[in-house]
Design an enzyme around this catalytic site. Structure first.
Site, short mmCIF file in Angstrom:
data_model
loop_
_atom_site.label_atom_id
_atom_site.label_comp_id
_atom_site.label_asym_id
_atom_site.label_seq_id
_atom_site.Cartn_x
_atom_site.Cartn_y
_atom_site.Cartn_z
N GLY A 10 0.84 -1.20 0.00
CA GLY A 10 0.00 0.00 0.00
C GLY A 10 0.88 1.24 0.00
N GLY A 13 -0.52 4.85 -1.08
CA GLY A 13 -1.64 5.47 -0.35
C GLY A 13 -1.23 6.74 0.37
N GLN A 14 -2.20 7.33 1.07
CA GLN A 14 -1.95 8.61 1.75
C GLN A 14 -0.78 8.49 2.73
OE1 GLN A 14 -4.58 9.80 4.86
NE2 GLN A 14 -3.98 11.94 4.77
N LEU A 15 -0.83 7.50 3.62
CA LEU A 15 0.24 7.32 4.61
C LEU A 15 1.43 6.58 3.98
CD1 LEU A 15 0.99 7.55 7.66
CD2 LEU A 15 0.00 5.29 7.95
N ASP A 36 2.26 -1.88 -4.45
CA ASP A 36 0.86 -1.45 -4.47
C ASP A 36 0.18 -2.12 -5.66
OD1 ASP A 36 -1.59 0.11 -4.19
OD2 ASP A 36 -0.39 1.50 -3.01
N ASP A 51 -0.97 -7.18 -5.46
CA ASP A 51 -2.32 -7.19 -4.91
C ASP A 51 -2.25 -8.07 -3.67
OD1 ASP A 51 -4.91 -7.67 -4.23
OD2 ASP A 51 -5.59 -8.15 -6.26
N TYR A 141 -15.39 -1.09 8.11
CA TYR A 141 -13.95 -0.78 8.28
C TYR A 141 -13.57 -0.93 9.75
CZ TYR A 141 -9.93 2.47 8.65
OH TYR A 141 -8.72 3.06 8.92
N LYS A 145 -11.00 -3.58 11.48
CA LYS A 145 -9.83 -3.17 12.27
C LYS A 145 -9.87 -3.76 13.69
CE LYS A 145 -7.56 -0.78 9.25
NZ LYS A 145 -6.30 -1.32 8.72
C1 AKB Z 1 -11.11 7.22 8.08
O1 AKB Z 1 -11.63 8.34 8.18
O2 AKB Z 1 -11.71 6.21 7.71
C2 AKB Z 1 -9.65 7.08 8.44
C3 AKB Z 1 -9.48 6.62 9.85
C4 AKB Z 1 -9.74 7.54 10.97
O3 AKB Z 1 -9.13 5.49 10.08
N1 AKB Z 1 -8.97 8.31 8.23
#
Ligand code: AKB
Length: 319
Positions: A10, A13-15, A36, A51, A141, A145
């Protein structure tokens, strides 16, 4: 000389894009394998198309380069994830378990797996949210996590795999764009201000959320990964805090520099997600275990964001 060979999954990505450059500075450009599902033009360093759903290719790369550390950053985030809940669950869990399994089989030294404030729900105290508290995430999400944190702990307890994790707040940086998150407004708003365009904010003016500047987020990640193993007492994921603000406060800070900047507040489905997230978190365990301390607050971050984005957009204009 360090024997570490680092694989970043990844990396576009942003980070990931910012962290990859920091890791290249520490370990050397030829010791970091960026990967990526898509490539970017003019990438400096070693890049592999990957992938993370495909564990065979992850394992081939690990063996080919004798990888010792993996940073697994690929995931579908909170807002985008709600469009296709089952696909989000499948992808987030499959990619993560592929990485954990390849790491276990190949006796990888350390794995980084990012968690998020999205693991919390409305049964946790949302002010100064403690490290250890009931988790009832409201998004897929967040569920992925929270499960990932438990899997990380399971792999550590049962196989000794050294997985480390942070519950990131919203990450704000000038170098890259976020994609599909609920905290994305706090990056987008700076771009609109510098482009002298009005901004339509998808959260209400009073929606306070925890945030962290990219410099602090990448430093936290590297400091956690470099901490002695015996200091890592939390094997799910650490809370980290840096700043908390609402859209009205970031708008007011930007207006000090751009007095004509305008924001219209038009909350959409992301409001319901943000309403169940912490307003601030208690990060005393990260501070105690590996000396986490943030360096940026809203004011100092805004100064850097505006300066760097002005440079960026002026350079584009000059081209
Ligand atoms: C999101 O907004 O989904 C992420 C996070 C806080 O994990 N930036």
């Amino acid at each position: 000389m360090s024997k570490d060979i680092v694989l970043v999954i990844g990396a576009n990505g942003q980070l990931g894009s910012v962290l990859t450059k920091e890791l290249q500075k520490i370990y050397g450009i030829d010791k970091v394998i960026a990967s990526d599902v898509y490539s970017v033009p003019n990438f400096e360093g070693i890049f592999q198309l990957l992938d993370a759903n495909d564990s065979v290719t992850i394992e081939e790369i690990v063996k080919q380069y004798s990888v010792t550390q993996i940073y697994h950053l690929a995931a579908i985030l909170s807002a985008k994830g709600e469009e296709q809940p089952l696909r989000t669950w499948d992808l987030n869990m499959k990619m993560m378990l592929n990485v954990f399994e390849v790491a276990r089989r190949n006796v990888i030294d350390k794995v980084f797996f990012p968690s998020s404030i999205a693991v919390f729900g409305n049964l946790a105290p949302l002010q100064n949210t403690p490290q250890s508290v009931f988790l009832n995430p409201a998004t897929v999400y967040g569920i992925s996590k929270a499960s990932g944190e438990n899997w990380a702990q399971y792999y550590f307890t049962n196989y000794g795999l050294d997985i480390r994790s942070i519950r990131y707040p919203g990450v704000i940086g000038y170098q890259s764009m976020p994609g599909g998150g609920t905290t994305d407004y706090a990056v987008d708003i700076y771009h609109s201000a510098v482009k002298k365009q009005p901004y339509r904010c998808f959260l209400s003016a009073a929606t306070k959320l925890p945030m962290v500047f990219m410099e602090d987020a990448t430093r936290a990640t590297i400091e956690l990964m470099q901490a002695p193993k015996e200091n890592i007492k939390t094997r799910t994921a650490y809370n980290i805090a840096a700043m908390s603000f609402n859209p009205a406060e970031i708008f007011a800070e930007i207006k000090k520099v751009y007095p004509n900047f305008e924001v219209e507040f038009q909350p959409d489905f992301r409001q319901a997600i943000a309403d169940k997230w912490p307003k601030s978190v208690d990060d005393s365990e990260a501070r105690n275990d590996w000396s986490w301390t943030p360096r940026y607050d809203l004011q100092s971050m805004t100064a850097v964001m505006l300066e760097k984005l002005e440079e960026k957009y002026n350079t584009i204009k000059l081209k």
